[in-house]
Design an enzyme around this catalytic site. Sequence first.
Site, mmCIF file in Angstrom:
data_model
loop_
_atom_site.group_PDB
_atom_site.id
_atom_site.type_symbol
_atom_site.label_atom_id
_atom_site.label_comp_id
_atom_site.label_asym_id
_atom_site.label_seq_id
_atom_site.Cartn_x
_atom_site.Cartn_y
_atom_site.Cartn_z
ATOM 1 N N ASP A 230 0.840 -1.191 0.000
ATOM 2 C CA ASP A 230 0.000 0.000 0.000
ATOM 3 C C ASP A 230 0.883 1.251 0.000
ATOM 4 O O ASP A 230 1.891 1.315 0.703
ATOM 5 C CB ASP A 230 -0.882 -0.016 1.252
ATOM 6 C CG ASP A 230 -1.845 1.147 1.296
ATOM 7 O OD1 ASP A 230 -2.687 1.247 0.387
ATOM 8 O OD2 ASP A 230 -1.748 1.966 2.243
ATOM 9 N N GLU A 279 14.811 -15.343 -0.299
ATOM 10 C CA GLU A 279 15.240 -16.438 0.570
ATOM 11 C C GLU A 279 14.200 -17.556 0.622
ATOM 12 O O GLU A 279 14.512 -18.683 1.004
ATOM 13 C CB GLU A 279 15.470 -15.938 1.997
ATOM 14 C CG GLU A 279 16.623 -14.966 2.149
ATOM 15 C CD GLU A 279 16.674 -14.400 3.556
ATOM 16 O OE1 GLU A 279 15.951 -14.937 4.441
ATOM 17 O OE2 GLU A 279 17.420 -13.434 3.786
#
Length: 564
Positions: A230, A279
């Site tokens: 956002d 990751e």
Amino acid sequence: MSQQHAAAPAPTPTTDAAVATVTRRRDWWRDAVIYQVYPRSFADSNGDGMGDLEGIRSRLPYLRDLGVDAVWLSPFYASPQADAGYDVADYRAVDPMFGTLLDADALIRDAHALGLRIIVDIVPNHSSDQHEWFKRALAEGPGSPSRDRYHFRPGKGADGELPPNDWESIFGGPAWTRVTEPDGTPGEWYLHLFAPEQPDFNWEHPAVGDEFRSILRFWLDMGVDGFRIDVAHGMVKAEGLPDLGDHEQLKLLGNDVMPFFDQDGVHDIYRQWRLILDEYAGERIFVAEAWTPTVERTANYVRPDELHQAFNFQYLGTHWDAEELREVIDRTLDSMRPVGAPATWVLSNHDVTRHATRFANPPGLGTQIRQAGDRELGLRRARAATLLMLALPGSAYVYQGEELGLPDVVDLPDEVRQDPAYFRGAGQDGFRDGCRVPIPWTRDGSSYGFGGGGSWLPQPEGWGELSVEAQTGTAGSTLELYRAALAVRREQADLGAGESVEWLRAPEGVLAFRRGEFVCVANTTGEAVTTPSYGRVLITNGEVAETGDEAKVPADTTVWWTRA
């Protein structure tokens, strides 16, 4: 002849192998169709009139059968709801109105079992004024380390009675609110680019970055497949918080670089975030809500070491006009190609008037409209615009209820409105409630199948005839058009991911392009036009008459052809 499919193909039972195949598909996000769920308004499981996570979970098979790839959830975090959950008090908790963390876990697991991915909102520009950090900042007073996590400043004027600068809130009025200090005296001011209940974080403070990296890991460990960011163009403010010096600041939004939006420093944040995301297995993604002056600046957010996608607001705001659409399509593809990012296409979301109503009105009224317009015209154009959007290279976003052809509810009584911008007067028009009315699932019932009771915003009379129940299996319905289009999109090798289109010669007011063996023709005019017949009609939202090598395409109609 009309080639709209009568119904979507019967869903194939989901197996572990099928889910594994979905999970392993590389670069899934480059051509994904992502469905936005506004949790308040999707499905209510406990009859309190408010949608919730368990309600969403119960409707996941519907989304699987619709043919989307992922589900984006607007905020469901703990919040006082001053701005429908975009004022977050605790980023690691579910608001009780929506359920619990266990409900979130079950929703994510069920979605994955159905081959759907889950993307959640993250709100890093500001918190709620009820966040523990902000409450501590107020309590500890001026000069405290806690205040450095937000933008607290002394005011101007003899007694500090004036705001620190001239910035305006996006919702209208000053972007600053003065606090009462612990000793009861008027004190410092804090920055809030949105409502006063949404104080902006100071991203220059290392604790803010540390906290959000931890929040990302929390939800990634829960199994989410990505984040919609956002106000992704916010967070970083120009050094010294300089005056803007323009008294019509809100007209500049999205048209110029502002000292509080689209600052280059945001990209350093996203490079750090991308390292975390990479990751995790399964190709998790970031999607930017970045309002920028140009699509070229939007492309900065999706460079290879930053975010994966950015919403194409320039496309959303384009009129149903062939020349305008072609210009935005070309600029979008040209901007995304150098950074290797997919284009995104979107027609509606929770902040703008539904496109079935926007296209029902004359151009020039903006994206928040309070008049119904010509309903038949708007729906015809909306259906044609959807087929055009789904034919373009890249990823597409669908806002809940648009697959039902829902119009905006433009006649909500003022006393039921909840959009904070509505009450601030000089900011946004404040008519966003009209696109947030709970969607209808059944023909009958107190809330047309939304839940066992009423709904937090009143649904219009006759809403049931637009419901999932009313449209399922009904030839020519908007729902079946979406199901058929999404099925064809999956089947056609030339649709989905890509970075260019081959434009074909076409009459004025008509767009025609080729992608391999696939051809799309969109007639944006109010009259039927004659075009070449490009092979076998796959799908159309109108009645296409073919004679020999020619086809007559009706007004406001899009046609998909294949030469295969």
